[in-house]
Design a protein around this motif. Structure first.
Motif, PDB file in Angstrom:
ATOM      1  N   GLU A 119       0.840  -1.196   0.000  1.00 16.24           N
ATOM      2  CA  GLU A 119       0.000   0.000   0.000  1.00 16.24           C
ATOM      3  C   GLU A 119       0.875   1.247   0.000  1.00 16.24           C
ATOM      4  O   GLU A 119       1.827   1.341   0.767  1.00 16.24           O
ATOM      5  N   ASP A 120       0.534   2.184  -0.854  1.00 20.03           N
ATOM      6  CA  ASP A 120       1.198   3.479  -0.894  1.00 20.03           C
ATOM      7  C   ASP A 120       0.183   4.548  -0.501  1.00 20.03           C
ATOM      8  O   ASP A 120      -0.899   4.627  -1.088  1.00 20.03           O
ATOM      9  N   LEU A 121       0.529   5.342   0.488  1.00 20.07           N
ATOM     10  CA  LEU A 121      -0.316   6.456   0.907  1.00 20.07           C
ATOM     11  C   LEU A 121       0.319   7.743   0.405  1.00 20.07           C
ATOM     12  O   LEU A 121       1.469   8.042   0.721  1.00 20.07           O
ATOM     13  N   ILE A 122      -0.433   8.509  -0.355  1.00 16.45           N
ATOM     14  CA  ILE A 122       0.086   9.741  -0.940  1.00 16.45           C
ATOM     15  C   ILE A 122      -0.841  10.880  -0.550  1.00 16.45           C
ATOM     16  O   ILE A 122      -2.052  10.824  -0.796  1.00 16.45           O
ATOM     17  N   VAL A 123      -0.281  11.911   0.064  1.00 12.06           N
ATOM     18  CA  VAL A 123      -1.048  13.095   0.429  1.00 12.06           C
ATOM     19  C   VAL A 123      -1.128  13.995  -0.805  1.00 12.06           C
ATOM     20  O   VAL A 123      -0.113  14.416  -1.352  1.00 12.06           O
ATOM     21  N   GLN A 124      -2.357  14.263  -1.218  1.00 11.69           N
ATOM     22  CA  GLN A 124      -2.570  15.102  -2.391  1.00 11.69           C
ATOM     23  C   GLN A 124      -3.047  16.477  -1.925  1.00 11.69           C
ATOM     24  O   GLN A 124      -4.058  16.590  -1.245  1.00 11.69           O
ATOM     25  N   GLU A 125      -2.314  17.462  -2.295  1.00 12.08           N
ATOM     26  CA  GLU A 125      -2.663  18.823  -1.899  1.00 12.08           C
ATOM     27  C   GLU A 125      -3.298  19.537  -3.090  1.00 12.08           C
ATOM     28  O   GLU A 125      -2.607  20.005  -3.980  1.00 12.08           O
ATOM     29  N   GLU A 126      -4.584  19.573  -3.081  1.00 10.61           N
ATOM     30  CA  GLU A 126      -5.319  20.256  -4.144  1.00 10.61           C
ATOM     31  C   GLU A 126      -6.014  21.469  -3.543  1.00 10.61           C
ATOM     32  O   GLU A 126      -6.968  21.346  -2.793  1.00 10.61           O
ATOM     33  N   GLY A 127      -5.530  22.613  -3.886  1.00 11.40           N
ATOM     34  CA  GLY A 127      -6.165  23.839  -3.389  1.00 11.40           C
ATOM     35  C   GLY A 127      -5.976  23.996  -1.891  1.00 11.40           C
ATOM     36  O   GLY A 127      -4.869  23.958  -1.370  1.00 11.40           O
ATOM     37  N   GLU A 128      -7.068  24.181  -1.176  1.00 14.72           N
ATOM     38  CA  GLU A 128      -7.016  24.436   0.260  1.00 14.72           C
ATOM     39  C   GLU A 128      -7.251  23.187   1.100  1.00 14.72           C
ATOM     40  O   GLU A 128      -7.350  23.275   2.311  1.00 14.72           O
ATOM     41  N   PRO A 166      -5.538  20.082   2.250  1.00 14.14           N
ATOM     42  CA  PRO A 166      -4.347  19.233   2.312  1.00 14.14           C
ATOM     43  C   PRO A 166      -4.606  17.885   2.986  1.00 14.14           C
ATOM     44  O   PRO A 166      -3.681  17.117   3.185  1.00 14.14           O
ATOM     45  N   ASP A 167      -5.849  17.592   3.346  1.00 15.08           N
ATOM     46  CA  ASP A 167      -6.148  16.363   4.082  1.00 15.08           C
ATOM     47  C   ASP A 167      -6.531  15.195   3.171  1.00 15.08           C
ATOM     48  O   ASP A 167      -6.902  14.142   3.656  1.00 15.08           O
ATOM     49  N   LEU A 168      -6.452  15.372   1.890  1.00 11.42           N
ATOM     50  CA  LEU A 168      -6.838  14.324   0.959  1.00 11.42           C
ATOM     51  C   LEU A 168      -5.678  13.333   0.804  1.00 11.42           C
ATOM     52  O   LEU A 168      -4.569  13.706   0.430  1.00 11.42           O
ATOM     53  N   VAL A 169      -5.947  12.069   1.118  1.00 18.79           N
ATOM     54  CA  VAL A 169      -4.933  11.018   1.042  1.00 18.79           C
ATOM     55  C   VAL A 169      -5.397   9.971   0.037  1.00 18.79           C
ATOM     56  O   VAL A 169      -6.500   9.444   0.142  1.00 18.79           O
ATOM     57  N   ALA A 170      -4.561   9.677  -0.937  1.00 15.29           N
ATOM     58  CA  ALA A 170      -4.857   8.641  -1.928  1.00 15.29           C
ATOM     59  C   ALA A 170      -4.142   7.356  -1.521  1.00 15.29           C
ATOM     60  O   ALA A 170      -2.983   7.381  -1.109  1.00 15.29           O
TER      61      ALA A 170
END
Length: 149
Positions: free
Chosen positions: A117-126, A128-132
């Protein structure tokens, strides 16, 4: 293909080469179907084994056939007759599959592919809590992947 086996094209293509290539395509298609399922230790191993054996069964006959064609063309340039051993294809294919089988056994024993499993924090706009989460199959070392090529 069985119906047309006496046709000139299939005689030139060699029925055993065609059948082995089709079996290889079937194994790669099987690996693609298995890889779509939820990754586990078993599905990862089945996928790796099927892909390796499928591509080996596909491409080794082509290389053997190219080798025979080169041998014929070299002897034709020297104006010599040549005889191709029909059992050479089977021997070389079995030899390559045996070496691959031995390699895959060693790989599976020492460092089998497992769920990764790879956890990647995606920072889109405001936000920053979105994790793929990317789930796939991998071994501990990439050396096995490189050696399998």
């Amino acid at each position: 293909t069985y119906k047309w086996r006496q046709h000139r094209l299939f005689k030139v293509m060699q029925f055993n080469v065609l059948c082995s290539m089709l079996c290889g395509f079937g194994l790669v298609a099987f690996a693609a179907i298995v890889s779509v399922s939820k990754p586990s230790g078993l599905t990862c191993s089945i996928t790796q084994w099927s892909i390796r054996f499928g591509y080996t069964i596909q491409f080794v006959p082509v290389l053997i056939k190219f080798s025979a064609i080169n041998k014929i063309s070299r002897s034709a340039r020297k104006l010599r007759r040549i005889e191709i051993n029909p059992h050479r294809f089977k021997r070389l294919l079995v030899l390559n599959l045996s070496l691959l089988f031995l390699f895959m056994i060693i790989w599976t024993i020492f460092d089998h592919p497992r769920r990764h499993e790879d956890l990647i924090v995606q920072e889109e706009g405001e936000l920053p809590d979105l994790v793929a989460v990317y789930i796939g199959c991998a071994s501990r070392s990439y050396t096995w992947e490189l050696a399998a090529l």
